[in-house]
Design an enzyme around this catalytic site. Sequence first.
Site, PDB file in Angstrom:
ATOM      1  CG  ASP A 166      -2.256   0.601   0.974  1.00  0.00           C
ATOM      2  OD1 ASP A 166      -2.305   1.829   0.861  1.00  0.00           O
ATOM      3  OD2 ASP A 166      -3.257  -0.134   0.885  1.00  0.00           O
TER       4      ASP A 166
ATOM      5  CG  HIS B 255      -5.164   3.911   1.120  1.00  0.00           C
ATOM      6  ND1 HIS B 255      -4.710   2.664   0.775  1.00  0.00           N
ATOM      7  CD2 HIS B 255      -6.461   3.958   0.721  1.00  0.00           C
ATOM      8  CE1 HIS B 255      -5.675   1.980   0.188  1.00  0.00           C
ATOM      9  NE2 HIS B 255      -6.758   2.744   0.147  1.00  0.00           N
TER      10      HIS B 255
ATOM     11  CB  SER C 270      -9.163   0.709  -0.142  1.00  0.00           C
ATOM     12  OG  SER C 270      -8.390   0.818  -1.295  1.00  0.00           O
TER      13      SER C 270
END
Length: 605
Positions: free
Chosen positions: A149, A182, A356
């Site tokens: 990620d 994220h 996600s």
Amino acid sequence: MKKFLLSCLFFAGLFWALSTYQGLAVEGKFDSMVLNFRDNLSPAQVDRELKAIASKYGIEPKFNSAFSKGNNLYIVKGDTQVLEKLKQSKELQELTEFVEANYVYSMDFFGGTTPNDPMYKDQWNLKAIEVEKAWAKTKGKGITVAVIDTGVSKVDDLKNTNFVKGYDFVNDREDASDDNGHGTHVAGTIAQSTNNNFGVAGIAYEANIMPLKVLSASGGGTISDIAEAIIFAADNGANVINMSLGGGGESKLMQEAIDYAYKKGVVIVAAAGNSNRNAAFYPARYPKVIAVSATSSTGEKAPYSNYGAGIDVAAPGGSITRGKNGEKGDMSGGILQNTIDPKTKESVFRAFQGTSMAAPHVSGVVALIEASGVKNPEKVFQVLKQSSRKVTDDTLNYYGAGHLNAAAAVNLASQGQLGIPDFLRWARDNGYLSPRFWVDGGAIALIPKLIMVIGSYLLAWLINRWLPFRWNWAFSNGVFFGGAGLFFLRGFYLFDITQLPFRIAGSSLPELGNAFSNTNALNPITASVLLPLGLLVILLGHPQWKWFAMGSAIGTSACLATSAVLAPQMMWIGDGLPAIAFLSVNAILCFGCAYLSIKSETATI
């Protein structure tokens, strides 16, 4: 001759529609290419070819990272024109395994804002998968989950979580800290420190996190970095890989990396994508990757989530509502975790939404499954499928095997219920072998279809009693395809194959108009007298096919009449009385066309 030409035009139009249908043909974005030279080449041969490329095209090939040398993997900058020139080079064809676009994949989420009360009671998503019951047996101890990620930062609520060595493939260094937020959010869902009197909880909070940074601060990253991160994870003890990222463009490099990790026993999970498309994005679309769609707090498909081809299972991804003019709305529908503020890099609690956020739910449950003793990727996938809560009415494959259920998955894994008898038991109770699944509507709404078939042949029998004629196969097939078609194919799914051909083959004449759309509402153009009348005009002069046209008119009449009673839903018209009136009138017209055509034929016999 005229009828033949009309038929050719019809099939040509159908072929054009199928060939131009985008479906799964999603092309990605890139600004560089991957050159993978053959392993048996000497360094001198590779160096000579690199110099030739630099001289001929004015570009300089470079190693993708410190791990590229052993694989002879080089990256060159360029666009589509450069890629085509490189692919056409005979020298490169002989010296490389492949030359392909270095597609840019990006994270699949929508950001939220900091909630007021960052507590476990606000994590509806963990309750939805029944994680507390799973914790009674395991918390994921001893399992390593690689988070590929934007990196992972050790925020306040990850201080008690165990980290193993990772790598930053964007900046080619060992420190894989997050500069976006994220990846840290994703890691929190998997293994947030839990029972520490602070913040929120994670699913497999005793598992290890391996941070692998492949996405930049802006959220984009190349397949070459992602592929090398997959290989790194497989070579460094990861049991599970989570990829909450994706995009368009198929890649041999990515496929080889996934195959390599899968052969080493790594379970790979990826987000399906947030474009509301009838197909999962790459890398979720590869056969050895578990593709995860997203659901909202109500259990419905999240509005943004991809669905259809390639979807394996559904998990909470959140759905944040916004106020008027885009201001802050209800954040309780998002997935709450501890992450960083990308501007200040400070630890914050925020609610995000996206596939996600759904993928790490599955990765966390996979860690629990593996901690329960099931570690073979294929068997892990079986456990996920068999333990998921089946959704009976899922004609567009929103949910794959169903809703993720951590408790059922851990129970099944710990009991070792993976044999054929257990699979058949599950199928009987929850899946396609369950009579309730079909009777309640399920994939293809069996009872309405049976009514259409029976009604079609009953109408045909009545006309035959009034106007005796010789029943033949062409007439029978017309009745069947006009009334129901090969209806069992409408709910048929194969991985990475668009459902469109199955929806067309499984449609009756009235349903052809909605086979191309993602709705079960009938199209007024095809769900009317127009198609049967057109077939009668074209085929009435043919000795055999005219009976097919007559039969299809009868079948269409039964289909429209059944729809008017059981499911009066029409595009542009809506439901209720207008739809009932439209379907009823056209059912009568179809029957009238069939009756008059057969009457004219029997009068000449």
